[in-house]
Motif scaffolding. Structure first.
Motif, PDB file in Angstrom:
ATOM      1  N   ILE A 197      24.395  37.080  37.997  1.00  0.00           N
ATOM      2  CA  ILE A 197      25.357  36.640  39.008  1.00  0.00           C
ATOM      3  C   ILE A 197      25.520  35.127  39.046  1.00  0.00           C
ATOM      4  O   ILE A 197      26.642  34.619  39.189  1.00  0.00           O
ATOM      5  N   ALA A 198      24.446  34.367  38.898  1.00  0.00           N
ATOM      6  CA  ALA A 198      24.573  32.898  38.938  1.00  0.00           C
ATOM      7  C   ALA A 198      25.444  32.405  37.795  1.00  0.00           C
ATOM      8  O   ALA A 198      26.322  31.554  37.984  1.00  0.00           O
ATOM      9  N   GLU A 199      25.224  32.951  36.605  1.00  0.00           N
ATOM     10  CA  GLU A 199      26.030  32.561  35.445  1.00  0.00           C
ATOM     11  C   GLU A 199      27.483  32.959  35.636  1.00  0.00           C
ATOM     12  O   GLU A 199      28.400  32.185  35.319  1.00  0.00           O
ATOM     13  N   ALA A 200      27.703  34.147  36.168  1.00  0.00           N
ATOM     14  CA  ALA A 200      29.075  34.615  36.379  1.00  0.00           C
ATOM     15  C   ALA A 200      29.828  33.716  37.354  1.00  0.00           C
ATOM     16  O   ALA A 200      31.000  33.391  37.143  1.00  0.00           O
ATOM     17  N   LEU A 201      29.165  33.318  38.429  1.00  0.00           N
ATOM     18  CA  LEU A 201      29.812  32.429  39.398  1.00  0.00           C
ATOM     19  C   LEU A 201      30.126  31.077  38.771  1.00  0.00           C
ATOM     20  O   LEU A 201      31.206  30.510  38.986  1.00  0.00           O
ATOM     21  N   ALA A 202      29.205  30.561  37.983  1.00  0.00           N
ATOM     22  CA  ALA A 202      29.417  29.249  37.355  1.00  0.00           C
ATOM     23  C   ALA A 202      30.550  29.292  36.334  1.00  0.00           C
ATOM     24  O   ALA A 202      31.382  28.385  36.263  1.00  0.00           O
ATOM     25  N   ILE A 203      30.586  30.342  35.540  1.00  0.00           N
ATOM     26  CA  ILE A 203      31.586  30.435  34.472  1.00  0.00           C
ATOM     27  C   ILE A 203      32.971  30.733  35.029  1.00  0.00           C
ATOM     28  O   ILE A 203      33.972  30.164  34.580  1.00  0.00           O
ATOM     29  N   SER A 204      33.045  31.636  35.998  1.00  0.00           N
ATOM     30  CA  SER A 204      34.352  32.084  36.500  1.00  0.00           C
ATOM     31  C   SER A 204      34.940  31.162  37.548  1.00  0.00           C
ATOM     32  O   SER A 204      36.163  31.066  37.694  1.00  0.00           O
ATOM     33  N   GLY A 205      34.086  30.515  38.324  1.00  0.00           N
ATOM     34  CA  GLY A 205      34.565  29.675  39.413  1.00  0.00           C
ATOM     35  C   GLY A 205      35.114  30.456  40.591  1.00  0.00           C
ATOM     36  O   GLY A 205      35.719  29.870  41.489  1.00  0.00           O
ATOM     37  N   VAL A 206      34.882  31.766  40.632  1.00  0.00           N
ATOM     38  CA  VAL A 206      35.403  32.570  41.740  1.00  0.00           C
ATOM     39  C   VAL A 206      34.520  32.412  42.973  1.00  0.00           C
ATOM     40  O   VAL A 206      33.391  31.925  42.892  1.00  0.00           O
ATOM     41  N   SER A 207      35.036  32.843  44.102  1.00  0.00           N
ATOM     42  CA  SER A 207      34.264  32.761  45.351  1.00  0.00           C
ATOM     43  C   SER A 207      33.960  34.133  45.928  1.00  0.00           C
ATOM     44  O   SER A 207      33.448  34.239  47.041  1.00  0.00           O
ATOM     45  N   ALA A 208      34.290  35.191  45.160  1.00  0.00           N
ATOM     46  CA  ALA A 208      34.047  36.552  45.641  1.00  0.00           C
ATOM     47  C   ALA A 208      33.656  37.439  44.465  1.00  0.00           C
ATOM     48  O   ALA A 208      34.269  37.372  43.393  1.00  0.00           O
ATOM     49  N   VAL A 209      32.622  38.274  44.668  1.00  0.00           N
ATOM     50  CA  VAL A 209      32.133  39.133  43.597  1.00  0.00           C
ATOM     51  C   VAL A 209      31.870  40.538  44.113  1.00  0.00           C
ATOM     52  O   VAL A 209      31.608  40.753  45.300  1.00  0.00           O
ATOM     53  N   ASP A 210      31.940  41.491  43.177  1.00  0.00           N
ATOM     54  CA  ASP A 210      31.748  42.900  43.500  1.00  0.00           C
ATOM     55  C   ASP A 210      30.764  43.489  42.494  1.00  0.00           C
ATOM     56  O   ASP A 210      30.885  43.245  41.287  1.00  0.00           O
ATOM     57  N   VAL A 211      29.797  44.253  42.988  1.00  0.00           N
ATOM     58  CA  VAL A 211      28.823  44.874  42.082  1.00  0.00           C
ATOM     59  C   VAL A 211      28.618  46.325  42.472  1.00  0.00           C
ATOM     60  O   VAL A 211      28.664  46.686  43.651  1.00  0.00           O
ATOM     61  N   SER A 212      28.399  47.161  41.457  1.00  0.00           N
ATOM     62  CA  SER A 212      28.071  48.562  41.710  1.00  0.00           C
ATOM     63  C   SER A 212      26.919  48.980  40.800  1.00  0.00           C
ATOM     64  O   SER A 212      25.782  49.070  41.222  1.00  0.00           O
ATOM     65  N   SER A 213      27.193  49.215  39.514  1.00  0.00           N
ATOM     66  CA  SER A 213      26.143  49.697  38.617  1.00  0.00           C
ATOM     67  C   SER A 213      25.015  48.688  38.449  1.00  0.00           C
ATOM     68  O   SER A 213      23.871  49.069  38.171  1.00  0.00           O
ATOM     69  N   GLY A 214      25.305  47.407  38.621  1.00  0.00           N
ATOM     70  CA  GLY A 214      24.290  46.368  38.433  1.00  0.00           C
ATOM     71  C   GLY A 214      23.199  46.352  39.478  1.00  0.00           C
ATOM     72  O   GLY A 214      22.211  45.629  39.329  1.00  0.00           O
ATOM     73  N   VAL A 215      23.346  47.153  40.534  1.00  0.00           N
ATOM     74  CA  VAL A 215      22.291  47.257  41.552  1.00  0.00           C
ATOM     75  C   VAL A 215      21.834  48.708  41.688  1.00  0.00           C
ATOM     76  O   VAL A 215      21.480  49.174  42.768  1.00  0.00           O
ATOM     77  N   GLU A 216      21.860  49.426  40.565  1.00  0.00           N
ATOM     78  CA  GLU A 216      21.416  50.817  40.546  1.00  0.00           C
ATOM     79  C   GLU A 216      20.185  50.990  39.668  1.00  0.00           C
ATOM     80  O   GLU A 216      20.073  50.367  38.609  1.00  0.00           O
ATOM     81  N   ARG A 217      19.282  51.867  40.094  1.00  0.00           N
ATOM     82  CA  ARG A 217      18.103  52.159  39.270  1.00  0.00           C
ATOM     83  C   ARG A 217      18.410  53.266  38.268  1.00  0.00           C
ATOM     84  O   ARG A 217      17.726  53.415  37.254  1.00  0.00           O
ATOM     85  N   GLU A 218      19.424  54.058  38.569  1.00  0.00           N
ATOM     86  CA  GLU A 218      19.979  55.012  37.613  1.00  0.00           C
ATOM     87  C   GLU A 218      21.434  55.215  38.003  1.00  0.00           C
ATOM     88  O   GLU A 218      21.833  54.874  39.115  1.00  0.00           O
ATOM     89  N   ARG A 219      22.214  55.766  37.096  1.00  0.00           N
ATOM     90  CA  ARG A 219      23.656  55.823  37.328  1.00  0.00           C
ATOM     91  C   ARG A 219      23.976  56.534  38.637  1.00  0.00           C
ATOM     92  O   ARG A 219      23.629  57.698  38.845  1.00  0.00           O
ATOM     93  N   GLY A 220      24.642  55.797  39.521  1.00  0.00           N
ATOM     94  CA  GLY A 220      25.063  56.360  40.801  1.00  0.00           C
ATOM     95  C   GLY A 220      24.038  56.252  41.907  1.00  0.00           C
ATOM     96  O   GLY A 220      24.337  56.617  43.044  1.00  0.00           O
ATOM     97  N   VAL A 221      22.828  55.762  41.595  1.00  0.00           N
ATOM     98  CA  VAL A 221      21.760  55.679  42.601  1.00  0.00           C
ATOM     99  C   VAL A 221      21.421  54.209  42.859  1.00  0.00           C
ATOM    100  O   VAL A 221      20.814  53.539  42.029  1.00  0.00           O
ATOM    101  N   LYS A 222      21.821  53.712  44.028  1.00  0.00           N
ATOM    102  CA  LYS A 222      21.588  52.318  44.373  1.00  0.00           C
ATOM    103  C   LYS A 222      20.103  52.056  44.635  1.00  0.00           C
ATOM    104  O   LYS A 222      19.377  52.944  45.075  1.00  0.00           O
ATOM    105  N   ASP A 223      19.691  50.821  44.382  1.00  0.00           N
ATOM    106  CA  ASP A 223      18.318  50.389  44.596  1.00  0.00           C
ATOM    107  C   ASP A 223      18.312  49.285  45.645  1.00  0.00           C
ATOM    108  O   ASP A 223      18.976  48.255  45.471  1.00  0.00           O
ATOM    109  N   GLU A 224      17.586  49.507  46.725  1.00  0.00           N
ATOM    110  CA  GLU A 224      17.591  48.545  47.826  1.00  0.00           C
ATOM    111  C   GLU A 224      17.116  47.160  47.390  1.00  0.00           C
ATOM    112  O   GLU A 224      17.680  46.136  47.792  1.00  0.00           O
ATOM    113  N   ASN A 225      16.079  47.101  46.560  1.00  0.00           N
ATOM    114  CA  ASN A 225      15.550  45.805  46.113  1.00  0.00           C
ATOM    115  C   ASN A 225      16.537  45.068  45.222  1.00  0.00           C
ATOM    116  O   ASN A 225      16.668  43.843  45.308  1.00  0.00           O
TER     117      ASN A 225
END
Length: 218
Positions: A174-202
């Motif tokens: 995420i830090a690299e993405a913000l620096a490269i894109s210069g955007v101020s808003a981001v969306d994540v789904s699979s990147g915070v999952e421990r398996e496909r479709g299952v979110k991980d709180e940590n």
């Protein structure tokens, strides 16, 4: 430096929703698309929406929805936003906006610079663009595939409408993405999952913390 706006999409349990809210997510996404591993029933979505209301904006994600689904989601879930992640035309988006009175976020797939041009006909109709990676060939789910693209394509992009970056984002990118894109808003789904479709709180907490640590602007 300011905190980026973070949207956690594809939530389906009270525990992962609370993790997102407590960590400071500005938007939470609920998916209404049967082919997605993150698909949620309207009954469950309604409960989660009530839990989130007033703490974050509620986004209902749909893919080429018919009017019946739209009406039921709007009536029972009462989202703040509709995210259209299919092949909805500008005309269809305009009709949906008029029908619901809600803010619209149009998701568009990107693999090269010319793909950004697809946003132009929607300017003046939608309230935000979400640029996600194009799905793999033959893929049935238009988003949440964990694929990255050249984030620099969004650098200094000015469409007169807010832009959100999705695709290939995770706590460690995420830090690299913000620096490269210069955007101020981001969306994540699979990147915070421990398996496909299952979110991980940590992972949700780590993503939001790393996004805030990176910040946006000078």
């Amino acid at each position: 430096m300011t905190d980026p706006l973070v949207k956690i999409c594809g939530l389906s349990t009270p525990e992962t929703l609370d993790a997102a809210l407590d960590a400071g997510a500005a938007m939470v996404g609920l998916v209404f698309f049967p082919k997605s591993p993150r698909n949620i029933s309207i009954e469950n979505a309604s409960r989660l929406a009530e839990r989130a209301r007033g703490r974050a904006e509620i986004v209902a994600l749909m893919v080429d929805p018919d009017d019946g689904l739209i009406d039921e989601v709007v009536e029972r879930v009462k989202p703040d936003w509709l995210q259209l992640h299919g092949k909805e035309t500008p005309e269809r988006c305009a009709r949906i906006k008029m029908r619901t009175g809600l803010k619209l976020m149009k998701a568009l797939g990107v693999s090269e610079g010319s793909d950004i041009d697809a946003a132009m006909p929607y300017i003046g109709i939608v309230d935000r663009f979400l640029f996600d990676a194009k799905p793999p060939k033959g893929g049935e789910v238009p988003g949440g595939n964990g694929i990255a693209y050249d984030w620099s394509l969004l650098k200094e992009l000015d469409l007169g409408v807010p832009v959100m970056l999705s695709g290939g984002l995770a706590p460690d990118t995420i830090a690299e993405a913000l620096a490269i894109s210069g955007v101020s808003a981001v969306d994540v789904s699979s990147g915070v999952e421990r398996e496909r479709g299952v979110k991980d709180e940590n992972l949700i907490r780590a993503f939001i913390a790393n996004a805030k640590r990176a910040g946006v602007g000078e």
